[in-house]
Design a protein around this motif. Structure first.
Motif, short mmCIF file in Angstrom:
data_model
loop_
_atom_site.label_atom_id
_atom_site.label_comp_id
_atom_site.label_asym_id
_atom_site.label_seq_id
_atom_site.Cartn_x
_atom_site.Cartn_y
_atom_site.Cartn_z
N VAL A 38 -3.29 -22.82 -58.39
CA VAL A 38 -2.57 -23.48 -59.03
C VAL A 38 -1.07 -23.83 -58.40
CG1 VAL A 38 -1.37 -24.00 -61.29
CG2 VAL A 38 -3.91 -23.27 -61.33
N ALA A 39 -0.47 -22.64 -58.15
CA ALA A 39 0.89 -22.90 -57.41
C ALA A 39 0.85 -23.63 -56.10
CB ALA A 39 1.37 -21.65 -57.28
N GLY A 40 -0.47 -23.73 -55.47
CA GLY A 40 -0.52 -24.43 -54.23
C GLY A 40 -0.59 -26.07 -54.54
N ASN A 41 -0.48 -26.32 -55.59
CA ASN A 41 -0.72 -27.87 -55.75
C ASN A 41 -1.61 -28.59 -55.57
OD1 ASN A 41 2.35 -27.99 -56.50
ND2 ASN A 41 2.86 -28.12 -54.48
N SER A 42 -2.90 -27.93 -55.39
CA SER A 42 -4.18 -28.35 -55.16
C SER A 42 -4.92 -28.62 -56.58
CB SER A 42 -5.27 -27.62 -54.12
OG SER A 42 -5.29 -26.45 -54.80
N ALA A 43 -4.23 -28.11 -57.50
CA ALA A 43 -4.72 -28.19 -58.91
C ALA A 43 -4.04 -27.81 -59.86
CB ALA A 43 -5.94 -27.07 -59.14
N THR A 44 -4.06 -28.02 -61.02
CA THR A 44 -3.12 -27.81 -62.11
C THR A 44 -3.92 -26.83 -63.36
OG1 THR A 44 -3.86 -29.70 -63.62
CG2 THR A 44 -2.12 -30.05 -61.81
N TRP A 45 -3.09 -26.51 -64.35
CA TRP A 45 -3.58 -25.73 -65.46
C TRP A 45 -4.53 -26.53 -66.10
CZ3 TRP A 45 -3.51 -20.70 -64.83
CH2 TRP A 45 -2.57 -20.22 -64.06
N ASN A 46 -4.47 -27.85 -66.21
CA ASN A 46 -5.47 -28.80 -66.82
C ASN A 46 -6.60 -29.10 -66.11
OD1 ASN A 46 -3.91 -28.87 -69.20
ND2 ASN A 46 -2.38 -29.96 -68.31
N SER A 47 -6.77 -28.55 -64.67
CA SER A 47 -7.96 -29.27 -63.97
C SER A 47 -9.04 -28.44 -64.73
CB SER A 47 -7.88 -28.47 -62.70
OG SER A 47 -6.68 -29.14 -62.11
N LYS A 48 -10.33 -29.18 -64.67
CA LYS A 48 -11.67 -28.94 -65.27
C LYS A 48 -12.41 -27.91 -64.44
CE LYS A 48 -11.27 -31.28 -69.07
NZ LYS A 48 -11.46 -30.50 -70.51
N VAL A 49 -12.87 -26.85 -65.03
CA VAL A 49 -13.61 -25.93 -64.43
C VAL A 49 -15.09 -26.01 -64.99
CG1 VAL A 49 -14.22 -23.52 -63.84
CG2 VAL A 49 -11.96 -24.21 -64.15
N ASN A 50 -15.99 -26.21 -64.01
CA ASN A 50 -17.55 -26.63 -64.36
C ASN A 50 -18.30 -25.11 -64.83
OD1 ASN A 50 -20.50 -26.81 -64.40
ND2 ASN A 50 -20.31 -28.33 -63.07
N THR A 51 -18.85 -25.19 -66.08
CA THR A 51 -19.26 -23.86 -66.88
C THR A 51 -20.59 -24.36 -67.29
OG1 THR A 51 -18.24 -24.56 -68.71
CG2 THR A 51 -16.72 -23.10 -67.43
N SER A 52 -21.37 -25.11 -66.46
CA SER A 52 -22.60 -25.47 -66.90
C SER A 52 -23.61 -24.57 -66.34
CB SER A 52 -22.97 -26.71 -66.39
OG SER A 52 -23.04 -27.06 -65.09
N TYR A 53 -23.32 -23.71 -65.55
CA TYR A 53 -24.44 -22.72 -64.90
C TYR A 53 -25.08 -21.80 -66.18
CZ TYR A 53 -26.81 -19.52 -61.85
OH TYR A 53 -27.92 -18.87 -61.22
N SER A 54 -26.45 -21.80 -66.05
CA SER A 54 -27.10 -21.00 -67.40
C SER A 54 -26.63 -19.56 -67.14
CB SER A 54 -28.57 -21.36 -67.01
OG SER A 54 -29.14 -20.69 -65.87
N GLY A 55 -26.53 -19.04 -66.09
CA GLY A 55 -26.31 -17.60 -65.96
C GLY A 55 -25.01 -17.29 -66.63
N LEU A 56 -23.88 -18.20 -66.50
CA LEU A 56 -22.69 -18.04 -67.18
C LEU A 56 -22.81 -17.94 -68.85
CD1 LEU A 56 -20.11 -20.16 -64.85
CD2 LEU A 56 -20.38 -17.75 -65.09
N LYS A 57 -23.47 -19.01 -69.09
CA LYS A 57 -23.69 -19.27 -70.56
C LYS A 57 -24.44 -18.16 -71.35
CE LYS A 57 -23.60 -24.30 -70.72
NZ LYS A 57 -23.73 -25.22 -71.32
N THR A 58 -25.43 -17.39 -70.54
CA THR A 58 -26.19 -16.23 -70.97
C THR A 58 -25.33 -15.02 -71.22
OG1 THR A 58 -28.10 -17.29 -69.68
CG2 THR A 58 -28.09 -14.98 -70.62
N MET A 59 -24.30 -14.98 -70.03
CA MET A 59 -23.47 -13.96 -69.91
C MET A 59 -22.53 -13.94 -71.23
SD MET A 59 -20.88 -12.82 -66.95
CE MET A 59 -21.94 -13.27 -65.72
N GLY A 60 -22.01 -15.23 -71.49
CA GLY A 60 -21.06 -15.31 -72.58
C GLY A 60 -21.72 -15.15 -73.87
N ALA A 61 -22.91 -15.09 -74.10
CA ALA A 61 -23.50 -14.74 -75.24
C ALA A 61 -24.28 -13.50 -75.30
CB ALA A 61 -24.79 -15.92 -75.46
N SER A 62 -23.87 -12.84 -74.51
CA SER A 62 -24.51 -11.40 -74.25
C SER A 62 -23.57 -10.60 -75.25
CB SER A 62 -24.34 -10.60 -72.94
OG SER A 62 -24.41 -9.29 -72.94
N SER A 63 -24.35 -9.53 -75.88
CA SER A 63 -23.87 -8.66 -77.02
C SER A 63 -22.79 -7.50 -76.34
CB SER A 63 -24.81 -7.91 -77.93
OG SER A 63 -25.71 -7.27 -77.08
N VAL A 64 -23.26 -7.26 -75.15
CA VAL A 64 -22.70 -6.27 -74.40
C VAL A 64 -21.55 -6.82 -73.32
CG1 VAL A 64 -23.09 -4.47 -72.47
CG2 VAL A 64 -24.78 -4.88 -74.32
#
Length: 383
Positions: free
Chosen positions: A157-183
């Protein structure tokens, strides 16, 4: 009725006589005032009693690091036996009484941490190690690993190639499954993208593993597990740049690979991030020094991020169980896995002192021991 009353009366008399006899069973033979002298426990079996020896005031097992100050030498007689007791008081003045002399040994209690497998206290201004225990031994560090991930996010972010408002793709199924894990979950990915700032706060405050992993992929330039592999290389390259000789990373979040494999995020290498307590402290020092705004977020006990409540598990913050106002703790990161145990990086800047960074790894009482370590360093005026 008269028999019952008589029996009750006799019982009361017997009870009174037993109490009196117990109180009288220890008598003072002599009492000598001595110069105030520091002692600490020689055994955990003893206890502090009142002078009559009828009431146990404190167990020595509950005061492993306490210095007791002796002001009197008292000889007590119990039956035909005489024994030497010391009149003692702890430094805070909250406990006082009498201890059998053989349960104490002369000198202030040597400071130590009972539970932490490794620990360090670091002066953030000078990089001077103020106290350490196995500080150069690499150990699994669980979610404390996220400090390196968050540093690399700040750097991008400090390198000016992105900002705090830049969007991050979170569509990968493994990420969603991880976030829903009880552990391993907590912060759920209900959308296919979040801002950098939202994921940064979720990773720091709520210790979200999927948020940290998604941020790592984003730093590396993509949104699939292949970019996670690239990010791990960036983590290790940064450690090498800082000359951290006892740091090796295989995970952006700190979850071991044995668990990450089920979400599609295993990489080549060992099972866990292995970093020494000193190197963890140096990573924290770089993050705080280069990007001090991290403390604005790390000092928040709770925060709502994208409609979800994030809870900060740092129990040294104001309003929490182990809070001590004089330490002015405002960060930084907790961590836990079965392999790593409880890990905690604490930081604060007491009035008139440099900023202090402490690390305890594989602890069972991480907040109490961190607070003890901070107080020890300040009491000796080391910082």
């Amino acid at each position: 009725m008269m028999l019952a009353t008589l029996a009750l009366g006799l019982l009361c008399i017997m009870s009174f006589n037993q109490t009196t006899a117990s109180a009288a069973s220890y008598s003072v033979v002599s009492s000598t005032t001595v110069s105030k002298t520091a002692y600490h426990r020689a055994s955990s079996k003893g206890a502090v009693y009142n002078l009559a020896h009828t009431k146990k005031l404190a167990k020595l097992s509950s005061y492993p690091n306490t210095t007791w100050y002796v002001t009197k030498r008292v000889v007590l007689k119990h039956g035909s036996t005489k024994a030497i007791y010391y009149a003692v008081k702890n430094g805070a003045g909250t406990v006082s009484g009498y201890i059998w002399h053989s349960y104490l040994t002369k000198g202030k209690t040597p400071f130590g941490l009972k539970y932490a497998k490794a620990a360090v206290a670091l002066d953030a201004s000078t990089d001077k190690v103020l106290w350490s225990k196995s500080a150069n031994t690499p150990r699994a560090i669980a979610s404390v690993s996220k400090l390196m991930t968050l540093y690399l996010v700040e750097q991008k972010v400090a390198g000016n190639s992105a900002t705090w408002n830049s969007k991050v793709n979170t569509s990968y199924s493994g990420l969603k499954t991880m976030g829903a894990s009880s552990v391993y979950g907590g912060f759920k990915f209900t959308k296919n993208s979040y801002t950098v700032k939202q994921l940064y706060q979720a990773a720091l405050i709520d210790s979200s593993n999927n948020a940290a992993t998604a941020l790592g992929q984003w730093v590396a330039g993509g949104s699939t597990p292949s970019y996670n592999t690239k990010f791990i290389k960036l983590m290790n390259a940064q450690a090498k740049k800082w000359q951290l000789d006892n740091a090796s990373f295989v995970s952006a979040s700190g979850i071991e690979q044995s668990a990450l494999r089920g979400y599609g995020y295993a990489v080549s290498g060992g099972n866990a991030n292995l970093v020494s307590a000193k190197d963890v402290a140096l990573i924290a020092k770089h993050l705080i020094t280069d990007y001090p705004s991290v403390l604005t977020d790390s000092s928040k006990p709770t925060l709502t991020v994208a409609g979800q409540s994030c809870y900060n598990y740092n129990n040294l913050l104001p309003g929490r169980k182990y809070y001590q106002s004089s330490l002015k703790v405002d960060g930084l990161k907790t961590g836990y896995t079965d392999l790593a145990g409880y890990c905690f990086v604490g930081t604060g800047q007491k009035t008139g002192h440099h900023r202090l960074i402490t690390v305890v790894l594989h602890d069972e009482d991480e907040f109490t021991e961190t607070r003890s370590l901070m107080n020890h360093v300040y009491a000796l005026n080391l910082i």
